[in-house]
Scaffold this active site. Structure first.
Site, PDB file in Angstrom:
ATOM      1  N   GLU A  11       0.855  -1.173   0.000  1.00 33.08           N
ATOM      2  CA  GLU A  11       0.000   0.000   0.000  1.00 33.08           C
ATOM      3  C   GLU A  11       0.894   1.226   0.000  1.00 33.08           C
ATOM      4  O   GLU A  11       1.715   1.405   0.905  1.00 33.08           O
ATOM      5  CB  GLU A  11      -0.906   0.020   1.235  1.00 33.08           C
ATOM      6  N   ILE A  12       0.765   2.049  -1.038  1.00 29.11           N
ATOM      7  CA  ILE A  12       1.558   3.276  -1.130  1.00 29.11           C
ATOM      8  C   ILE A  12       0.712   4.423  -0.605  1.00 29.11           C
ATOM      9  O   ILE A  12      -0.281   4.823  -1.230  1.00 29.11           O
ATOM     10  CB  ILE A  12       2.016   3.541  -2.584  1.00 29.11           C
ATOM     11  N   ASN A  14       0.561   8.435   1.425  1.00 26.57           N
ATOM     12  CA  ASN A  14       1.168   9.735   1.157  1.00 26.57           C
ATOM     13  C   ASN A  14       2.412  10.010   2.000  1.00 26.57           C
ATOM     14  O   ASN A  14       3.144  10.954   1.700  1.00 26.57           O
ATOM     15  CB  ASN A  14       0.144  10.856   1.352  1.00 26.57           C
ATOM     16  N   SER A  15       2.683   9.177   3.024  1.00 24.15           N
ATOM     17  CA  SER A  15       3.888   9.371   3.839  1.00 24.15           C
ATOM     18  C   SER A  15       4.923   8.284   3.645  1.00 24.15           C
ATOM     19  O   SER A  15       6.110   8.527   3.771  1.00 24.15           O
ATOM     20  CB  SER A  15       3.536   9.406   5.327  1.00 24.15           C
ATOM     21  N   LEU A  17       5.482   3.592   2.801  1.00 20.15           N
ATOM     22  CA  LEU A  17       4.991   2.346   2.206  1.00 20.15           C
ATOM     23  C   LEU A  17       4.561   1.387   3.312  1.00 20.15           C
ATOM     24  O   LEU A  17       5.210   1.292   4.351  1.00 20.15           O
ATOM     25  CB  LEU A  17       6.096   1.688   1.371  1.00 20.15           C
ATOM     26  N   TYR A  99     -17.611   6.826  -6.276  1.00 24.10           N
ATOM     27  CA  TYR A  99     -17.418   7.894  -7.265  1.00 24.10           C
ATOM     28  C   TYR A  99     -16.008   7.767  -7.841  1.00 24.10           C
ATOM     29  O   TYR A  99     -15.126   7.215  -7.186  1.00 24.10           O
ATOM     30  CB  TYR A  99     -17.685   9.272  -6.656  1.00 24.10           C
ATOM     31  N   ASP A 105      -7.330   3.471  -1.260  1.00 19.13           N
ATOM     32  CA  ASP A 105      -7.101   3.076   0.142  1.00 19.13           C
ATOM     33  C   ASP A 105      -8.408   3.104   0.929  1.00 19.13           C
ATOM     34  O   ASP A 105      -8.679   2.210   1.736  1.00 19.13           O
ATOM     35  CB  ASP A 105      -6.026   3.954   0.798  1.00 19.13           C
TER      36      ASP A 105
END
Ligand SMILES: Nc1ncnc2c1ncn2[C@@H]1O[C@H](COP(=O)(O)OP(=O)(O)OP(=O)(O)O)[C@@H](O)[C@H]1O
Ligand SMILES: CC(C)(CO)[C@@H](O)C(=O)NCCC(=O)O
Ligand SMILES: [K+]
Length: 258
Positions: A11-12, A14-15, A17, A99, A105
């Site tokens: 899972e990548i 925003n801070s 891995l 949407y 995530d």
């Protein structure tokens, strides 16, 4: 898929891995790393492993198949050279009424939580951004909310003002006095009490709609927030499930096959 076949989920965020080693459908272990430079990604693709990866990976046939869920396209792009990589998209998650720009995530954590804990469900992700994401009993996305996460709120105050210091969250121990008499306590008080009141408000609003719904919290700040919530609103934490691996549950149970 062979039930014992090893593969990696990545899972990548925003801070950083977030890694999961699966043996077939079973999540064997998880760990976190910083973003990796291109040269290291190449090495992993060539079957080498890293010092801060679990030792047992040395015993498995590398490079392991890799399944990526990413909210950072520039980071996803670095992994295109990896020999056996699949990138999960919203179409792979059976959640209904989504949407197009919904974060993968959020979709995966919601789906994983719903499948394992039951629908309706509300997921709180206390990560870089803090999100609320809810689904009803028919597995439809109801919706949610996005705000700056705890670390981001402190960072922004430190960076965008002249006189406010940058607070380090590792030094936080217990709740600050609400009416503080020094600058660090005043920043902590403002951010933390406001965030906790907001979380409580979202959860109670959700329970007005879905009184018997489970509520789960994940993300890097989950433990700190849970402990603070327990002090202030114990009736909420009594019904709050702390679970770091919701996205890995979602990856394992999305209609995604290697
Ligand atoms: N070792 C760590 N490195 C970075 N952040 C950490 C660490 N331990 C706890 N945290 C906290 O985790 C928060 C970030 O959460 P997380 O790691 O879940 O975010 P993320 O990887 O960006 O994922 P998302 O994209 O879902 O927000 C930060 O606010 C920080 O306070
Ligand atoms: C909100 C974040 C940053 C949380 O990681 C991510 O899910 C994202 O980039 N989402 C896209 C926007 C949305 O979910 O509506
Ligand atoms: K952005």
């Amino acid at each position: 898929m062979n039930i014992h076949k090893p593969w990696l989920a990545l899972e990548i965020g925003n801070s950083r891995l977030h890694w999961g080693l699966f043996l077939g459908e079973t999540l064997d272990c998880t760990w976190n790393t910083d973003y990796l430079p291109d040269s290291v990604i190449q090495q992993l693709g060539n079957g080498r492993t890293l010092d801060n990866f679990p030792a047992k990976i040395f015993t498995l046939p590398c490079p392991l198949p890799l399944v990526i869920a990413s909210v950072v396209p520039s980071q996803t792009a670095l992994w295109q050279s990896y020999p056996n990589v699949k990138v999960i998209t919203l179409e792979n998650v059976p959640l209904k009424n989504t949407y197009p720009t919904l974060g993968i995530d959020r979709a995966l954590a919601l789906w994983g939580a719903g499948i394992k804990l039951g629908f309706p469900i509300l997921v709180i992700d206390a990560g870089t951004a803090l999100t609320f994401t809810g689904a009803d009993s028919q597995q439809n996305l109801v919706g949610g909310a996005i705000l700056p996460g705890l670390g981001l709120q402190f960072a922004t105050l430190g960076q965008k003002t002249s006189q406010l210091p940058q607070l380090e969250m590792q030094t936080f121990t217990s709740l600050p006095p609400r009416f503080a008499q020094n600058t660090p306590d005043a920043i902590q008080s403002g951010v933390i009490y406001t965030l906790l009141a907001g979380i409580k408000d979202f959860i109670t609003a959700w329970w007005d709609l879905y009184p018997n719904s489970k509520v789960a919290i994940k993300g890097g700040d989950r433990t700190l927030l849970f402990n603070y919530l327990q002090t202030l609103y114990p009736e909420i934490t009594a019904r709050l499930i702390v679970e770091p691996n919701l996205i890995f549950w979602g990856i394992a149970t999305s209609n995604y096959h290697l």
